[in-house]
Enzyme design. Sequence first.
Site, PDB file in Angstrom:
ATOM      1  N   THR A 108     -12.292  22.121   8.166  1.00 60.98           N
ATOM      2  CA  THR A 108     -12.865  21.650   9.449  1.00 60.98           C
ATOM      3  C   THR A 108     -14.293  22.198   9.536  1.00 60.98           C
ATOM      4  O   THR A 108     -15.206  21.594   9.012  1.00 60.98           O
ATOM      5  CB  THR A 108     -12.014  22.104  10.656  1.00 60.98           C
ATOM      6  OG1 THR A 108     -11.863  23.515  10.615  1.00 60.98           O
ATOM      7  CG2 THR A 108     -10.673  21.427  10.660  1.00 60.98           C
ATOM      8  N   LYS A 150      -7.492  26.997   4.591  1.00 57.40           N
ATOM      9  CA  LYS A 150      -8.632  26.607   5.431  1.00 57.40           C
ATOM     10  C   LYS A 150      -8.683  27.548   6.609  1.00 57.40           C
ATOM     11  O   LYS A 150      -7.649  28.088   7.029  1.00 57.40           O
ATOM     12  CB  LYS A 150      -8.526  25.157   5.887  1.00 57.40           C
ATOM     13  CG  LYS A 150      -7.513  24.834   6.933  1.00 57.40           C
ATOM     14  CD  LYS A 150      -7.841  25.118   8.347  1.00 57.40           C
ATOM     15  CE  LYS A 150      -9.202  24.720   8.785  1.00 57.40           C
ATOM     16  NZ  LYS A 150      -9.390  25.058  10.234  1.00 57.40           N
ATOM     17  N   THR A 196      -2.031  33.313   9.911  1.00 55.02           N
ATOM     18  CA  THR A 196      -3.363  32.879  10.298  1.00 55.02           C
ATOM     19  C   THR A 196      -3.791  31.590   9.601  1.00 55.02           C
ATOM     20  O   THR A 196      -3.635  31.477   8.406  1.00 55.02           O
ATOM     21  CB  THR A 196      -4.367  33.985   9.953  1.00 55.02           C
ATOM     22  OG1 THR A 196      -3.966  35.177  10.614  1.00 55.02           O
ATOM     23  CG2 THR A 196      -5.753  33.627  10.395  1.00 55.02           C
ATOM     24  N   GLU A 205     -17.143  31.608  10.822  1.00 59.37           N
ATOM     25  CA  GLU A 205     -18.157  30.766  11.461  1.00 59.37           C
ATOM     26  C   GLU A 205     -19.460  31.528  11.673  1.00 59.37           C
ATOM     27  O   GLU A 205     -19.499  32.530  12.374  1.00 59.37           O
ATOM     28  CB  GLU A 205     -17.606  30.189  12.773  1.00 59.37           C
ATOM     29  CG  GLU A 205     -16.612  29.072  12.503  1.00 59.37           C
ATOM     30  CD  GLU A 205     -15.900  28.562  13.742  1.00 59.37           C
ATOM     31  OE1 GLU A 205     -15.256  27.511  13.628  1.00 59.37           O
ATOM     32  OE2 GLU A 205     -15.978  29.206  14.790  1.00 59.37           O
ATOM     33  N   ASN A 209     -19.866  27.022  17.925  1.00 57.58           N
ATOM     34  CA  ASN A 209     -18.791  26.906  18.906  1.00 57.58           C
ATOM     35  C   ASN A 209     -19.234  26.373  20.258  1.00 57.58           C
ATOM     36  O   ASN A 209     -18.416  25.906  21.040  1.00 57.58           O
ATOM     37  CB  ASN A 209     -18.063  28.241  19.054  1.00 57.58           C
ATOM     38  CG  ASN A 209     -17.204  28.499  17.847  1.00 57.58           C
ATOM     39  OD1 ASN A 209     -16.301  27.723  17.572  1.00 57.58           O
ATOM     40  ND2 ASN A 209     -17.523  29.539  17.109  1.00 57.58           N
ATOM     41  N   THR A 239     -19.223  18.685  21.822  1.00 59.25           N
ATOM     42  CA  THR A 239     -20.112  17.856  22.640  1.00 59.25           C
ATOM     43  C   THR A 239     -21.333  17.377  21.863  1.00 59.25           C
ATOM     44  O   THR A 239     -21.543  17.764  20.737  1.00 59.25           O
ATOM     45  CB  THR A 239     -20.580  18.641  23.873  1.00 59.25           C
ATOM     46  OG1 THR A 239     -21.065  19.911  23.465  1.00 59.25           O
ATOM     47  CG2 THR A 239     -19.456  18.824  24.857  1.00 59.25           C
TER      48      THR A 239
END
Lengths: 390, 390
Positions: free
Chosen positions: A147, A169, A180, A263, A385, A390
Amino acid sequence: MAKGIAEVPGITCGVARAGIKKTAKPQERPDLLVVVTEEPAEFAAVYTTNDVKAAPVKVSMELSGKVSGIVANSGNANACTGERGIKDALEMASLASQLTGKGRFLVASTGVIGEPLPMDRVRTGIAQAVANLGKAQGEEPARAIMTTDIFPKLAFKESSGFVVGGIAKGAGMIDPAMATMLSFVATDAKVPKELLQRALKEAVEVTFNAITVDGDMSTNDCVFLLSTGKSGVEITEENYSLFKVALTEVLEKLAYQIVKDGEGATKVIRVVVEGAESPQQARSVARKVALSPLVKTAVFGNDPNWGRVLAAAGSAGAGIVEEQTELYFGSYLLFKGGRAEFSEEAVSNYMKESQEVVIRLNLNLGSFSFTYLTCDLTYDYVRINAEYRT
Amino acid sequence: MAKGIAEVPGITCGVARAGIKKTAKPQERPDLLVVVTEEPAEFAAVYTTNDVKAAPVKVSMELSGKVSGIVANSGNANACTGERGIKDALEMASLASQLTGKGRFLVASTGVIGEPLPMDRVRTGIAQAVANLGKAQGEEPARAIMTTDIFPKLAFKESSGFVVGGIAKGAGMIDPAMATMLSFVATDAKVPKELLQRALKEAVEVTFNAITVDGDMSTNDCVFLLSTGKSGVEITEENYSLFKVALTEVLEKLAYQIVKDGEGATKVIRVVVEGAESPQQARSVARKVALSPLVKTAVFGNDPNWGRVLAAAGSAGAGIVEEQTELYFGSYLLFKGGRAEFSEEAVSNYMKESQEVVIRLNLNLGSFSFTYLTCDLTYDYVRINAEYRT
């Protein structure tokens, strides 16, 4: 070519570009994965402990006995989708069954929470992935479950007459009070169900359950372990540790890759707590340091801010003693006997030059240790994040 | 003029620009505060529960009986400073005593961890602050304890014949498994020690212990409450609740200001959990949502990412039931009966236009509720903390 789950004898993989994520260009990346076992296989699984479980988790948890494989998609988590979600997850599993002419399938999903699966695309994707069975090798299956991951995660280990190979992943929403993220692992060793589950649980505890990116726990996490038995090597109580060691090594490599791909991360942080009076103390101190946003931002800034590390360690309430505690960054001693003395420049340079910053606390209270992996907290974590949907 | 602790009858404050923080320009901001009571005063205190406690915390914890005031500095936490730190904290307290000709002083410090206090400057600062006693009013005492705070925090409440006034500091390292940050509060009511401590503990529980900025727990946190008795109003079991209500209101306002000033924050997030089957369930669900970096970044991005809220709520492991749970952002219903349905645009606009985003979960399992305050997680949080020392 790097090896993963597809290189385990008895396993075949197929992927498809189904365009499941609303904004995805279908050609970009595969997003549908089918893993098939030659013969029905024993399996073990560890699932998220979140009260809010995604539909595929609920559906997979119902399975017992043997399975013929795994069907998984990225781009949509099929979580918080009510009864329709359950129906969709069941359909994914049964469609994989029908199209392969095999037995029952485990099912997993990852991606955005709360949107219904675009089942037209999922159906087409499963059909394509089944049609492509055998073509997906190396990194390809791992790519299909990515992702926000930047790189595919896979690991492979040859042991005494058998192999263990897997993919994973995960980049955000990584926290280890449970199994996890997604990870699919297979072995060609022949492992009885009970030993398979025990090995998975024990290996997860020191790997996937010892990493954190942001302390968030997902609704979709699961680790599946399949035993094809294709090598003919039987695992019993006698050679159990051989198998467990190989499995742990594979999960360790996958866990490391997840943290490395945290991330926005620029560095891995390895938090080692030694000299603890109990395993629980070692673990809880390591976890608090690894979870601290202040420690994580300091590492991003190459700031040897040892005070934040001590403050985080103390906040575990696990009974550390300031005057007894030694703190190292890499091989540099920063704090001992209740006071700090070190070259800020040398330690900052060590941090700048390291892809992996090692923060080591010796509590000098006993002989237990625990290692936690995390990553630094950066502008990009916020960007990824804040902009995700959006 | 806004009122704070200096406006409580029986209290006098003085501040000085001592230049304690290495990089500070002394003229910028006061960094030394002396609070003096006309007569020796009863006091109550709540301290950090961190295993690693700063020297001023250790020194203040030894005090019993009455005190004549508080001496505090910003720019240096005097934490992890060993025996020298204890000696320095004791000297701060005794110097304030000597120079004012009064009794014993509570002592507090806030700022960088692990550097010895520059005692020459501290001594000069205390002398100056004592010489200036009475001149520091309104915001001035609150300014003297600011570190990364952007604005001074103060609150004042008139009740039936008595007042409660206070100041606070705190922006990062805010977490409430304990007394949070620094706050100095005084009342001119005459409150017996036992009631004073009870009121403080109860009021802290629903205010300072119900906010989080980053989940980090400081080594220096303490809340001091002084009772000057100057109003002549005596607090007993009969009118205890009057006092507790006034105190709670003041702490609530201070806690709100801390969250509003959360490092890098652009918005306050109010997490309200209702319909819980126990107070513990309400609290633990609210806390998990308030701590989630994914929820906090989504609010920064004006993204009505209800899935992250549910995932965080579920991760408390407190037994919430997805199908029973209702989720509101402001007055907008986002999720009910296991499914989501709402106008993304309307809710995103609500978030954009709100200084305070209200996230409300009704668990529909019972009648208990709890409210937690936090702030969004932004680029500036990372910037402030990656650059803090270097």
